[in-house]
Scaffold this motif. Structure first.
Motif, PDB file in Angstrom:
ATOM      1  N   ARG A 102      15.217  67.392 -86.917  1.00  0.00           N
ATOM      2  CA  ARG A 102      13.844  67.300 -86.422  1.00  0.00           C
ATOM      3  C   ARG A 102      12.930  67.404 -87.643  1.00  0.00           C
ATOM      4  NH1 ARG A 102      12.789  67.699 -81.281  1.00  0.00           N
ATOM      5  NH2 ARG A 102      11.106  69.225 -81.291  1.00  0.00           N
TER       6      ARG A 102
ATOM      7  N   SER B  12      13.613  67.700 -74.643  1.00  0.00           N
ATOM      8  CA  SER B  12      12.604  67.034 -75.471  1.00  0.00           C
ATOM      9  C   SER B  12      12.283  65.614 -75.032  1.00  0.00           C
ATOM     10  CB  SER B  12      13.031  67.029 -76.944  1.00  0.00           C
ATOM     11  OG  SER B  12      14.239  66.306 -77.102  1.00  0.00           O
TER      12      SER B  12
ATOM     13  N   SER C 192      21.181  66.275 -85.880  1.00  0.00           N
ATOM     14  CA  SER C 192      20.031  65.450 -85.508  1.00  0.00           C
ATOM     15  C   SER C 192      18.797  66.202 -86.003  1.00  0.00           C
ATOM     16  CB  SER C 192      19.990  65.258 -83.984  1.00  0.00           C
ATOM     17  OG  SER C 192      18.932  64.389 -83.617  1.00  0.00           O
TER      18      SER C 192
ATOM     19  N   ALA D 245      16.671  61.733 -76.378  1.00  0.00           N
ATOM     20  CA  ALA D 245      17.841  62.609 -76.461  1.00  0.00           C
ATOM     21  C   ALA D 245      18.778  62.400 -75.286  1.00  0.00           C
ATOM     22  CB  ALA D 245      17.395  64.071 -76.532  1.00  0.00           C
TER      23      ALA D 245
ATOM     24  N   ASN E  53      12.394  61.780 -87.059  1.00  0.00           N
ATOM     25  CA  ASN E  53      13.635  62.550 -87.020  1.00  0.00           C
ATOM     26  C   ASN E  53      14.746  61.733 -87.655  1.00  0.00           C
ATOM     27  OD1 ASN E  53      12.399  64.676 -85.454  1.00  0.00           O
ATOM     28  ND2 ASN E  53      12.520  63.312 -83.684  1.00  0.00           N
TER      29      ASN E  53
ATOM     30  N   ASP F  61      15.258  75.038 -84.161  1.00  0.00           N
ATOM     31  CA  ASP F  61      15.281  73.668 -84.697  1.00  0.00           C
ATOM     32  C   ASP F  61      14.756  73.604 -86.130  1.00  0.00           C
ATOM     33  OD1 ASP F  61      12.603  74.052 -84.158  1.00  0.00           O
ATOM     34  OD2 ASP F  61      12.475  72.501 -82.612  1.00  0.00           O
TER      35      ASP F  61
ATOM     36  N   GLN G 264      19.226  66.922 -80.522  1.00  0.00           N
ATOM     37  CA  GLN G 264      17.834  67.238 -80.215  1.00  0.00           C
ATOM     38  C   GLN G 264      17.780  68.216 -79.029  1.00  0.00           C
ATOM     39  OE1 GLN G 264      14.749  65.701 -81.656  1.00  0.00           O
ATOM     40  NE2 GLN G 264      16.267  65.432 -83.275  1.00  0.00           N
TER      41      GLN G 264
END
Length: 345
Positions: free
Chosen positions: A91, A36, A89, A40, A235, A73, A32
């Protein structure tokens, strides 16, 4: 002499069939964004950095936040498919343009609480996992919520109607469609750009979770938060299928179990963060994990709650279904059978 030759030859044969020493498997993990929030920083990053010790697997993990890697992302699923990173990971809101079914886990108005989110996400997750496997060469190992997505505004607002005429940063197309229905303009932009965009008036309002907003300094550029949950910002973690095949079935079981524990941990942590961050953003105590600010918390009216609840059937589902069916003809029917049946739609 002949006996020596036979013995030597036999020795060579035994060496040829002897098992080779297993090499350490390197797992590159795309995480991430670094800014954020605490999920994370305090859950994801430490987990992957200690994954070898946790699982006992002979692995070396290289963890890199998506923004540090310089990768948009929105490209998470493409990175997964190409194998540039072994574990991504994902999003959810950001990658939903590449795979619309992901958005079916978290349509606006669907997951207005953690309890509702668990039920709806569990119901549709097998379909999304199948799509990620067939379209992006990946195995979905688990999903988790960043937390209820609420509205932060620079101008003072008292309810959803006040968004009319404003520019609102949104996380996905479902949110964009929802704010458009309210007379606002939805604008997509990376998380890291939002704080300055609010400060400069590029956008008037923005949607995210309270903990992420606190970490990103959004309260410095806003006056008001409207704490009405639109989505949970789902996520997840997926591993490239080729990378997955490097492990034996027993090793796969250990890796999947460990990531399953991580996602369970994040579900609980996300709920704790939400409550704490709402207090921190408003300057209330106890504020244990965030920075204290002094946002005004607008009261949520029954009318606004009804507007969000009605959004599933009136806005988010019809528009999303058209988009998802365009790439997967069985998408809507699968959603209605899994989630719609639970909701009575």
């Amino acid at each position: 002499m002949p006996n020596r030759i036979l013995i030597a030859t036999a020795g060579l044969c035994l060496l040829a069939f002897a098992p080779a020493h297993a090499e350490t498997i390197t797992l590159r993990v795309l995480g991430q964004p670094s800014g954020s929030g605490l999920i994370a920083q305090q859950k994801e990053k430490p987990f992957f950095e200690s994954l070898a010790e946790k699982t006992g697997l002979d692995i070396k993990v290289e963890y890199l936040p998506v923004d540090v890697a310089g990768i948009p992302d929105t490209d998470g699923l493409r990175i997964l498919k190409g194998g540039l990173f072994d574990i991504v990971s994902i999003r959810g809101p950001q990658v939903s343009r590449d795979e619309p079914s992901v958005l079916g886990l978290d349509l606006v108005g669907l997951n207005t609480s953690y309890e509702a989110g668990r039920k709806n996400i569990d119901a549709f997750m097998p379909y999304v996992a199948g799509r990620i496997e067939s379209q992006f060469n990946g195995k979905l190992l688990g999903v988790w919520p960043a937390g209820p997505q609420v509205i932060f505004c620079k101008p003072e607002i008292k309810g959803l109607a006040d968004l009319s005429g404003h520019k609102v940063r949104v996380g996905d197309q479902s949110a964009a469609n929802f704010v458009a229905k309210l007379g606002a303009t939805g604008i997509s932009m990376p998380f890291g750009e939002v704080q300055q965009s609010l400060a400069r008036g590029v956008v008037d309002c923005a949607i995210t979770g309270p903990a992420s907003a606190n970490s990103g300094g959004w309260p410095e550029a806003t006056t008001t938060v409207l704490p009405i949950a639109l989505q949970l910002a789902v996520n997840g973690y997926a591993i490239n299928s080729v990378s997955w095949a490097k492990f034996t079935p027993e090793q796969q079981e250990k890796l999947a179990a460990a990531i399953g524990e991580l996602t369970t941990d994040i579900w609980a942590f996300s709920e704790e963060l939400y409550e704490d961050a709402m207090r921190c953003n408003a300057g209330e105590t106890p504020c244990e994990r965030g920075k204290p600010y002094s946002l005004t918390t607008a009261a949520v009216t029954d009318a606004d709650l009804k507007t969000v609840a009605a959004a599933v059937g009136e806005v988010s589902l019809p528009i999303w279904a058209t988009q998802c069916n365009a790439v997967a003809p069985d998408c809507e029917s699968a959603w209605r059978a899994a989630v719609g049946a639970q909701l009575g739609l």
